[in-house]
Design an enzyme around this catalytic site. Structure first.
Site, PDB file in Angstrom:
ATOM      1  N   ASP A   1     -18.902  95.861  -6.428  1.00 51.32           N
ATOM      2  CA  ASP A   1     -17.868  96.697  -7.192  1.00 51.32           C
ATOM      3  C   ASP A   1     -16.929  95.867  -8.058  1.00 51.32           C
ATOM      4  O   ASP A   1     -16.927  96.082  -9.225  1.00 51.32           O
ATOM      5  CB  ASP A   1     -17.235  97.674  -6.436  1.00 51.32           C
ATOM      6  CG  ASP A   1     -15.975  98.325  -7.215  1.00 51.32           C
ATOM      7  OD1 ASP A   1     -16.420  99.303  -7.951  1.00 51.32           O
ATOM      8  OD2 ASP A   1     -14.764  98.294  -6.834  1.00 51.32           O
TER       9      ASP A   1
ATOM     10  N   LYS B   1     -16.879  95.097 -12.221  1.00 49.34           N
ATOM     11  CA  LYS B   1     -15.547  95.091 -13.503  1.00 49.34           C
ATOM     12  C   LYS B   1     -15.402  93.885 -14.162  1.00 49.34           C
ATOM     13  O   LYS B   1     -15.065  93.581 -15.454  1.00 49.34           O
ATOM     14  CB  LYS B   1     -14.353  95.426 -12.378  1.00 49.34           C
ATOM     15  CG  LYS B   1     -14.515  96.637 -12.064  1.00 49.34           C
ATOM     16  CD  LYS B   1     -13.455  97.074 -11.002  1.00 49.34           C
ATOM     17  CE  LYS B   1     -13.724  98.583 -10.451  1.00 49.34           C
ATOM     18  NZ  LYS B   1     -12.911  98.964  -9.236  1.00 49.34           N
TER      19      LYS B   1
END
Lengths: 358, 358
Positions: B218, B222
């Site tokens: 995750d 980003k």
């Protein structure tokens, strides 16, 4: 369609902005007019790097606000036009309603219109009311230079968040002075308050007379601006300012002030020791507290774990505590200097370019 | 002219966004369509607080992306229309080019289109290219939820600043875990790594299987998004990710993983002790370093005086180091949760409203 920019005031910040626009070869922005307090120059084509020479040439016209404005009318007919005020002048700020009513947009780092006479501020907001076709006003660089402070606060307000507290260190000068004077870092050599002020002055961080920083008036202006953006009708009278210039030094000459400041080293040292013994540091902060109806500028204490305590150099920091951000949204970084101030101006003008190009 | 919003995905974030629009009685935004994975509803008038009941009623139509899109064509004829993707679905993300080519704007907190297939990302940028009349795409909430991260980075890039480093803690989960596990605050009770993970899981801070946080994927997404906004063609293959899930625990069931994690407490304790003995703490950070061509997700160490070390709770933090901000521009605060994610979405849609209303 290019947005035309007409600049009033071409000191460090205005010049840096022109340099940034030229360096980026912007296709959205063209600087077509520049003015200093004596003369102005308008051009049918974007100004080039030789603008300083051109402005100094005898071909330039004598500057008055009215003459400058009249000369912009022709360019406005074909393109959206932004007047960029890079002065810190009150008379120029008072002219914004005239520009807005004539369909010019206004961008500025000048704090005067947003922190002075409340009637002027309300007049500006009434003209730049967000209705389709209305003129726009952006002033990101009035607080924290290019840090995204005003735009973030506007976003919070415009999406219905409830602001419970705005707190920050808004003066690079006072940030530098207290970051160096008051620290829990035991490896740092202790230094006298007067010495830190004198070093800051020699580095060019303070106003020519450091009392213009230490009296808190500049921070108070930023508190007023933030409070007004948050919806409060703040004025100089309603912000409680702690002037840390010792009373007996306020009416001296600037030179006498610097000579006599060491007499008060003991006073500041006592305040600092009291803080440090409690694991805290001194910071000069501005506060807007809409919940308790308080706005102030004070010398306050913060514990080591607080983000204000670990601030470095002359950085600014601002913490927005809101209903959605009970743990505050914090923004920090350089809050003064030509490069970052011009950056804030540039983003503001790009927003106008985007909003006028659909 | 009101901007119509059609929402795909009405879970926590989508519902919260509708609640914020209704609460603020927005005159600029009207939610006129909602869809879940089974059915959708369109309305000629703005949806009211009863939208959940209305969507569940038999009058709703069966959802397919094509059917939903066709039903929006009528409203688009009169008003600008934003499709708001509140799913985390890859198929929906792959549909953005279709929406953009049809003249719909896209706003989303869904990371997939901006961190997945590079060809999809480039297609989207090509369609939403900023030319007058082109459709717009905003995705502020893909990194740090409503924190002004993407818009600030875009402002830096668009005004010609040179990004030298982007570094941050982009996962609320991993922020919480390491803020609690690794601290120089001697008054904090020492705790085992497995215990902190288990508490974070019980508080609902982690994914159902905490390995989906601890594997760094995750955070890598980003990093890819930030790198691409900064102009780098990052992909999953070019980001170096330190997966902190011990290798022998990677193929276990979720339950077995939680049972066996305590076997590795000693491993994490050793890393932590090594850091703390040097006056440092452990933080799980994402890095984009355009100068050295490096992008990574790693468990790194920071000294007590670094802003990452004093982070609290599950806050995110991001530091942009640039030519104009050699001392970095830092933004921190809540980077997860429905209220702040919906806030980011709301600001994005207000930008589209402003840009389509002049």
């Amino acid at each position: 369609m290019v947005v035309n920019v007409a600049i009033v005031g071409v000191g460090l910040v205005g010049s840096e902005f022109i340099a940034q626009v030229i360096a980026t070869q912007s296709k959205k922005i063209a600087v077509v007019a520049v003015a200093n307090s004596r003369q102005f120059l308008t051009s049918p084509t974007p100004l080039t790097a030789s603008w300083k020479t051109d402005l100094a040439s005898p071909a330039s016209k004598a500057f008055t606000l009215d003459a400058f404005t009249a000369s912009l009318a022709a360019s406005k007919a074909t393109n959206p036009t932004v007047v960029l005020d890079c002065t810190s002048n009150e008379t120029v700020a008072a002219y914004y309603p005239t520009w807005l009513a004539s369909g010019f947009h206004v961008v500025t780092p000048n704090k005067k219109a947003f922190s002075g006479d409340l009637a002027l501020y309300k007049k500006i907001k009434e003209l730049a009311n967000g209705a389709p076709g209305s003129p726009m006003v952006y002033h990101e660089s009035t607080v924290g230079a290019g840090l995204p402070v005003i735009n973030t606060l506007n976003d919070l307000v415009n999406t219905g968040d409830k602001i419970t507290k705005i707190e920050g260190i808004f003066s690079g000068t006072l940030s530098y002075i207290f970051n160096n004077f008051s620290t829990l870092d035991t490896s740092a050599a202790p230094c006298k308050f007067s010495k830190v002020v004198s070093v800051a002055k020699d580095l060019g961080y303070t106003e020519p007379d450091p009392r213009d920083d230490l009296n808190g008036m500049d921070v108070a202006r930023k508190v007023i601006i933030l409070g007004r953006v948050a919806g409060l009708d703040l004025t100089q009278e309603t912000v409680n300012v702690e002037n840390i210039v010792p009373e007996s030094l306020r009416s001296l000459s600037s030179e006498e002030f610097m000579n006599r400041l060491p007499d008060f080293d003991e006073h500041f040292e006592k305040l600092n020791k009291e803080a440090i013994q409690n694991g805290q540091v001194l910071r000069y902060v501005g506060l807007v507290d809409p919940v308790h109806g308080k706005s102030s500028v004070t010398l306050a204490r913060y514990p080591a774990s607080h983000p204000f305590a670990s601030l470095k150099g002359s950085d600014n920091i601002i913490a927005f505590t809101t209903e959605r951000f009970p743990s505050p949204l914090i923004i920090q970084g350089a809050g003064a200097g030509a490069a970052v101030t011009a950056f804030g101006i540039y983003t503001d003008i790009l927003k106008i370019a985007e909003r006028t190009q659909q």
